[in-house]
Design a protein around this motif. Structure first.
Motif, PDB file in Angstrom:
ATOM      1  N   GLY A 431       0.704  -1.294  -0.046  1.00 23.36           N
ATOM      2  CA  GLY A 431      -0.167  -0.030  -0.133  1.00 23.36           C
ATOM      3  C   GLY A 431       0.852   1.173   0.059  1.00 23.36           C
ATOM      4  O   GLY A 431       2.109   1.189  -0.376  1.00 23.36           O
ATOM      5  N   VAL A 432       0.197   2.287   0.326  1.00 29.15           N
ATOM      6  CA  VAL A 432       0.994   3.609   0.321  1.00 29.15           C
ATOM      7  C   VAL A 432       0.335   4.516   1.852  1.00 29.15           C
ATOM      8  O   VAL A 432      -0.620   4.241   2.192  1.00 29.15           O
ATOM      9  N   ARG A 433       1.744   4.734   2.319  1.00 29.27           N
ATOM     10  CA  ARG A 433       1.336   5.490   3.565  1.00 29.27           C
ATOM     11  C   ARG A 433       1.780   7.047   3.314  1.00 29.27           C
ATOM     12  O   ARG A 433       2.628   7.374   2.434  1.00 29.27           O
ATOM     13  N   ALA A 451      -1.235   6.964 -10.105  1.00 27.30           N
ATOM     14  CA  ALA A 451      -0.374   7.157 -11.307  1.00 27.30           C
ATOM     15  C   ALA A 451       0.245   5.949 -11.642  1.00 27.30           C
ATOM     16  O   ALA A 451       0.858   5.768 -12.603  1.00 27.30           O
ATOM     17  N   LEU A 452       0.120   4.711 -10.835  1.00 22.37           N
ATOM     18  CA  LEU A 452       0.651   3.728 -11.179  1.00 22.37           C
ATOM     19  C   LEU A 452       0.211   2.961 -12.534  1.00 22.37           C
ATOM     20  O   LEU A 452      -0.976   3.208 -12.782  1.00 22.37           O
ATOM     21  N   ASP A 453       0.965   2.341 -13.272  1.00 25.80           N
ATOM     22  CA  ASP A 453       0.693   1.848 -14.433  1.00 25.80           C
ATOM     23  C   ASP A 453      -0.223   0.258 -14.189  1.00 25.80           C
ATOM     24  O   ASP A 453      -0.152  -0.077 -12.915  1.00 25.80           O
ATOM     25  N   ALA A 454      -1.009  -0.055 -15.082  1.00 30.81           N
ATOM     26  CA  ALA A 454      -1.741  -1.346 -14.699  1.00 30.81           C
ATOM     27  C   ALA A 454      -1.071  -2.273 -14.137  1.00 30.81           C
ATOM     28  O   ALA A 454      -1.546  -3.164 -13.199  1.00 30.81           O
ATOM     29  N   GLY A 455       0.428  -2.612 -14.850  1.00 30.13           N
ATOM     30  CA  GLY A 455       0.786  -3.816 -14.178  1.00 30.13           C
ATOM     31  C   GLY A 455       1.653  -3.366 -12.694  1.00 30.13           C
ATOM     32  O   GLY A 455       1.530  -4.604 -11.883  1.00 30.13           O
ATOM     33  N   ALA A 456       1.838  -2.420 -12.219  1.00 31.49           N
ATOM     34  CA  ALA A 456       2.420  -2.140 -10.980  1.00 31.49           C
ATOM     35  C   ALA A 456       1.264  -2.108  -9.989  1.00 31.49           C
ATOM     36  O   ALA A 456       1.320  -2.773  -8.877  1.00 31.49           O
ATOM     37  N   LEU A 457      -0.142  -1.701 -10.732  1.00 32.06           N
ATOM     38  CA  LEU A 457      -1.147  -1.748  -9.708  1.00 32.06           C
ATOM     39  C   LEU A 457      -1.686  -3.206  -9.532  1.00 32.06           C
ATOM     40  O   LEU A 457      -2.200  -3.456  -8.481  1.00 32.06           O
ATOM     41  N   ARG A 461      -1.569  -4.912  -5.732  1.00 32.44           N
ATOM     42  CA  ARG A 461      -3.203  -5.579  -5.386  1.00 32.44           C
ATOM     43  C   ARG A 461      -2.773  -7.009  -5.020  1.00 32.44           C
ATOM     44  O   ARG A 461      -3.389  -7.463  -3.880  1.00 32.44           O
ATOM     45  N   GLN A 462      -2.162  -7.700  -5.570  1.00 30.33           N
ATOM     46  CA  GLN A 462      -1.821  -9.112  -5.367  1.00 30.33           C
ATOM     47  C   GLN A 462      -1.026  -9.414  -4.066  1.00 30.33           C
ATOM     48  O   GLN A 462      -1.071 -10.219  -3.455  1.00 30.33           O
ATOM     49  N   ASN A 463      -0.052  -8.422  -4.121  1.00 36.10           N
ATOM     50  CA  ASN A 463       0.672  -8.406  -2.851  1.00 36.10           C
ATOM     51  C   ASN A 463       0.161  -8.394  -1.527  1.00 36.10           C
ATOM     52  O   ASN A 463       0.055  -9.156  -0.446  1.00 36.10           O
ATOM     53  N   GLY A 464      -1.047  -7.415  -1.633  1.00 33.99           N
ATOM     54  CA  GLY A 464      -1.621  -7.399  -0.483  1.00 33.99           C
ATOM     55  C   GLY A 464      -2.775  -8.510  -0.020  1.00 33.99           C
ATOM     56  O   GLY A 464      -3.156  -8.936   0.860  1.00 33.99           O
ATOM     57  N   MET A 465      -3.279  -9.143  -1.295  1.00 41.46           N
ATOM     58  CA  MET A 465      -4.253 -10.195  -0.937  1.00 41.46           C
ATOM     59  C   MET A 465      -3.353 -11.640  -0.695  1.00 41.46           C
ATOM     60  O   MET A 465      -3.968 -12.275  -0.014  1.00 41.46           O
ATOM     61  N   TRP A 466      -2.053 -11.733  -1.020  1.00 43.29           N
ATOM     62  CA  TRP A 466      -1.458 -12.703  -0.691  1.00 43.29           C
ATOM     63  C   TRP A 466      -0.784 -12.661   0.739  1.00 43.29           C
ATOM     64  O   TRP A 466      -0.475 -13.899   1.155  1.00 43.29           O
ATOM     65  N   ALA A 467      -0.877 -11.489   1.451  1.00 46.39           N
ATOM     66  CA  ALA A 467      -0.237 -11.148   2.657  1.00 46.39           C
ATOM     67  C   ALA A 467      -0.924 -12.048   3.678  1.00 46.39           C
ATOM     68  O   ALA A 467      -2.092 -12.127   3.635  1.00 46.39           O
ATOM     69  N   ASP A 468      -0.260 -12.514   4.699  1.00 43.93           N
ATOM     70  CA  ASP A 468      -0.825 -13.376   5.674  1.00 43.93           C
ATOM     71  C   ASP A 468      -1.205 -12.580   6.877  1.00 43.93           C
ATOM     72  O   ASP A 468      -0.441 -12.157   7.543  1.00 43.93           O
ATOM     73  N   HIS A 469      -2.450 -12.037   6.979  1.00 45.10           N
ATOM     74  CA  HIS A 469      -2.867 -11.506   8.264  1.00 45.10           C
ATOM     75  C   HIS A 469      -4.056 -12.116   8.911  1.00 45.10           C
ATOM     76  O   HIS A 469      -4.889 -11.683   9.729  1.00 45.10           O
ATOM     77  N   SER A 470      -4.036 -13.567   8.976  1.00 42.07           N
ATOM     78  CA  SER A 470      -4.874 -14.328   9.862  1.00 42.07           C
ATOM     79  C   SER A 470      -4.532 -14.432  11.112  1.00 42.07           C
ATOM     80  O   SER A 470      -3.441 -13.928  11.643  1.00 42.07           O
TER      81      SER A 470
END
Length: 490
Positions: A431-433, A451-457, A461-470
């Motif tokens: 994310g961004v802080r 401002a991020l291009d589609a690939g970076a976005l 997004r996937q980095n966040g979805m894969w992060a373990d916050h269980s």
């Protein structure tokens, strides 16, 4: 080795804030990891109240009586299995006493939302009842057990264990005290404590500005003190504002103080199984997220072809409401994004957002001044970016939900937001802080994401979805803490 969590709230049975979410999820995660756990809480409304319908079948396991200010208060403890599930048995113990907890309301009366007449002492009486029960033959504790106490409603228990001779059989029970938020201290006049008939071993550990301070008592007398993120632990000890004047107590806690980040209840917050969404989705298949965005935008009158920014939360100063409206005006003026806001709170902040809505172009801004659980789930799912400009945030769950649902969080770098949102560096990050607590800094951070291009976005997004916050990760940290007290956690 049962760990008994003692709390004023527990989701989904009695919930006002994040405290309930933690107490509803952490004991289950502990039990699943091999640490037997249970919860004790007030039985709001008693066996005939609305809460009784949520907890289902109960059995009476104890009756007793406590005396306070010249009156005797009979009480009864009921046991429910409603918190068990997913292979974990977690007994839920409900303490019923009609004089103080006969109303369905938690902190305010359900009938008129007014403060309880006995509001100052309700949780003092609750703690006395819990200890009366625990020292009886009907106690769930057995041997080297542990009391995990949550917020000021339970903060006097360590002192009562130490100072009240009636609790001698419990004196060696270790205590962990978790501060979910230091906004409320549970203060009362010294005459209330005197009415208990117990001489405090160190009155200064209870006193703050001439009154008994339950939060301070828990911090000073518990064997270990935790908060819900490492950064919040440091903030509480660093200065008087986050702790509302108790920074000195948190500093004195020293090595007894630590921070453990909350987890996400994945049984409730999972885009692959969430019943509130029109279509499920996952990090590997985002078609359902696209469908949810289209459906939500159609319902709210927004343009689904624009990037969608969402905010879900209370409209209060600590949640960033003082910079939210200003930041949104800048975002609407300087970007092509659409914005959906869901929340309610102080009248001045609701009014500021109404003004934003009045000046916003068609299809660009939606404002829902309410609490709507189903819409909240859909906004986390539909959003491309999630806005969380909190002034203070002990841990925060919104940013964790957002990441799990594929929305990139933009957060103020405080408390648990700093600990859980990793800044994007072009490859890694979730994310961004932003550092400065201003509408301009907030808007600049949003523009950085847009401002991020589609690939970076997509990678972000996937980095966040894969992060373990269980909760499994958090439960492991708590089990280690228990083991450090000489209590075998597994």
């Amino acid at each position: 080795m049962p760990v008994l969590h003692v709390s004023a709230e527990c989701a989904p049975f009695a919930k006002v804030g994040g405290l309930a979410d933690v107490v509803g999820a952490l004991p289950r995660a502990l039990a699943q990891s091999g640490v037997p756990s249970a919860v004790a809480m007030p039985f709001y409304g008693g066996p005939e109240g609305r809460m009784a319908g949520r907890v289902g079948a109960t059995e009476s396991v104890h009756t007793g009586q406590v005396f306070f200010e010249g009156e005797g208060f009979p009480f009864e403890v009921f046991r429910s299995g409603a918190l068990s599930g997913d292979g974990a048995e977690v007994p839920l113990y409900l303490v019923h006493e009609p004089e103080h907890f006969g109303d369905d309301g938690v902190y305010f009366r359900a009938s008129d939302n007014a403060w309880f007449a006995r509001g100052e002492v309700r949780y003092l009486v609750f703690q006395l009842m819990v200890l009366d029960w625990l020292r009886s033959e009907n106690t769930p504790l057995d041997g080297a057990d542990l009391l995990h106490l949550h917020d000021h409603h339970t903060g006097l228990i360590p002192t009562l264990l130490e100072a009240d001779s009636a609790n001698s059989v419990l004196r060696d029970v270790p205590t962990v005290f978790t501060v979910h938020s230091a906004d409320h201290h549970g203060e009362m006049g010294w005459s209330r404590w005197d009415a208990v008939g117990v001489e405090a071993p160190n009155w200064e550990s209870l006193d703050h500005l001439g009154r008994v301070n339950s939060l301070k008592a828990g911090v000073e007398r518990a064997d270990r003190v935790t908060t819900v993120s490492p950064t919040y632990a440091r903030e509480l000890a660093a200065g008087p504002e986050p702790s509302h004047g108790l920074d000195y107590a948190f500093r004195l806690a020293g090595d007894r103080l630590s921070g453990i980040v909350n987890g996400v209840d994945t049984a409730v917050w999972d885009p692959a199984t969430d019943p509130h969404l029109p279509e499920p989705f996952s990090a590997d298949d985002l078609d359902g997220k696209t469908a949810t965005k289209r459906a939500v935008c159609a319902d709210l009158g927004l343009d689904a072809n624009r990037p969608l920014l969402t905010f879900v939360g209370r409209l209060t100063p600590e949640k960033g409401a003082t910079v939210l409206a200003d930041g949104l005006v800048r975002i609407l003026d300087e970007t092509e994004a659409a914005v959906a806001v869901l929340g309610s709170g102080y009248a001045e902040h609701e009014g500021a957002l109404r003004a934003v809505a009045d000046g916003a172009p068609d299809g660009r801004f939606s404002l829902t001044l309410a609490f709507d659980e189903a819409l909240a789930h859909r906004l986390y799912s539909a959003g491309d970016v999630f806005l969380m400009p909190s002034k203070q945030e002990p841990c925060g769950l919104g940013q964790l939900y957002a990441m799990r649902y594929g929305a990139v969080p933009v957060v103020h770098a405080v408390g648990g937001l700093r600990d859980t949102v990793v800044p994007w560096d072009g490859e890694a990050g979730t994310g961004v802080r932003f550092e400065a607590f201003t509408g301009q800094a907030f808007a600049d951070a949003v523009r950085e994401v847009l401002a991020l291009d589609a690939g970076a976005l997509a990678r972000l997004r996937q980095n966040g979805m894969w992060a373990d916050h269980s909760w499994a990760s958090s439960a492991t940290a708590y089990a280690s803490l228990y083991e450090g007290l000489g209590v075998l956690g597994t």
